[in-house]
Design an enzyme around this catalytic site. Sequence first.
Site, PDB file in Angstrom:
ATOM      1  N   ALA A  48      47.970  48.893  37.502  1.00  0.00           N
ATOM      2  CA  ALA A  48      46.861  48.884  36.309  1.00  0.00           C
ATOM      3  C   ALA A  48      45.894  47.341  36.719  1.00  0.00           C
ATOM      4  CB  ALA A  48      47.961  49.563  35.445  1.00  0.00           C
ATOM      5  N   ASP A  49      46.580  46.670  37.080  1.00  0.00           N
ATOM      6  CA  ASP A  49      46.134  45.337  37.283  1.00  0.00           C
ATOM      7  C   ASP A  49      44.786  45.962  38.216  1.00  0.00           C
ATOM      8  OD1 ASP A  49      46.980  43.829  35.480  1.00  0.00           O
ATOM      9  OD2 ASP A  49      48.595  42.966  36.615  1.00  0.00           O
ATOM     10  N   TYR A  50      45.037  46.387  39.751  1.00  0.00           N
ATOM     11  CA  TYR A  50      43.977  46.140  40.910  1.00  0.00           C
ATOM     12  C   TYR A  50      43.019  47.455  40.553  1.00  0.00           C
ATOM     13  CZ  TYR A  50      46.828  43.171  43.275  1.00  0.00           C
ATOM     14  OH  TYR A  50      47.604  42.205  44.128  1.00  0.00           O
TER      15      TYR A  50
END
Length: 391
Positions: free
Chosen positions: A162-164
């Site tokens: 989700a961060d990427y």
Amino acid sequence: MRVLDVATMLAAPFCAALLGDFGAEVIKVEMPGSGDPFRRFGTMTEAGASLNWLNDGRNKKSVTLDLRQPRGAALLKRLVADCDILVENFRPGTLERWGLGYETLKAIKRDLILVRISAYGQDGPYRDRPGFARIAHAFSGLAYLAGEADGPPVTPGSTSLADYISGLYAAFGALLAYTSRERFGDGQMVDVALYEGIFRMLDELAPAYARSGFVRERMGADTVNVVPHSHYQSADGKWVALACSTDRMFERLASVMQRPDLLAPDRFPTMAQRVAARAEVNDIVADWIGSLSRDEVMRRCLDGEVPIGPLNSIADIFDDPQFHARGNLLHVQDRRVGEVVVPNVVPRLSATPGRLASLGPDLGQHNDEIYRGYLGISAEEFESLRADGVI
């Protein structure tokens, strides 16, 4: 393009790194003394920084600055006056408490683009909740779908997915805002919630539920509306991914398997028939693949134009000729740790390709260049800021 990265850990810094890959000058603003916690997250190196930091802190200049102190906030405002994009991922309201909210920064630079990534976005009843990628995977609906049908939900591969993805959407938003600014002259705010990018990628999950109330459940490696479309183990214990997304693909597979009987009208010639008999079709395919080595399965399927691929470990990836031909593994010489291998720049542009100029910098490595060179701070003021812990 000049970008100020005042964020920590991964989502917003990844956004800035993507822009840096294609030539933006990225100034990473970090807390004096400690820096971004991502420096210590993951496998540590002899340089005192993690491999995560060396990879995702790429193409950045590092300055130290305590934004909580009035003199630190004032210095950031001076940097903002000559930058194009500022990225942050604090909880909503944090920059405002420091006197660095969007309206304040916009008054300094009317065409500033402020990119904000937070767990749940800048508004809504959950705006003040903390969050990380694992929480975003759960909240978005992704983790609920990951795992075997009779088992618990699991992490879908990477705990940082989700961060990427959020960083990618944020970079996309920043470039849209930059294009708009070039036409209309004004900046704007880009607001990304950590769960939203994941949710956007869950194909027909939302319209299917809205239309019929269908709640998709965990299916292991299978796909809800396509069969055979899964992972299968070969005779030598290795795994392949098979994707027969159309009736034509299944015809080719039946031919490769030398099983024309599977295409009889009362068997499995249509996707609806195969979905209705999922377990039986999967067992037939699994038995065939399980009777051959992975290399032989791959050869036969590829010769028959059936989409198939190996389930690669990172060791497999390092040996794979496709990764080498595309230059996906970039070997970088670093003065601190020697050779480091990192993923190369994506996407590939034919006329203006990106590049990796440097790995993650040392903490405060560019203080003198930025503060004294860019801002023209005197030697006396520079030493005073350092002595007071502002930089």
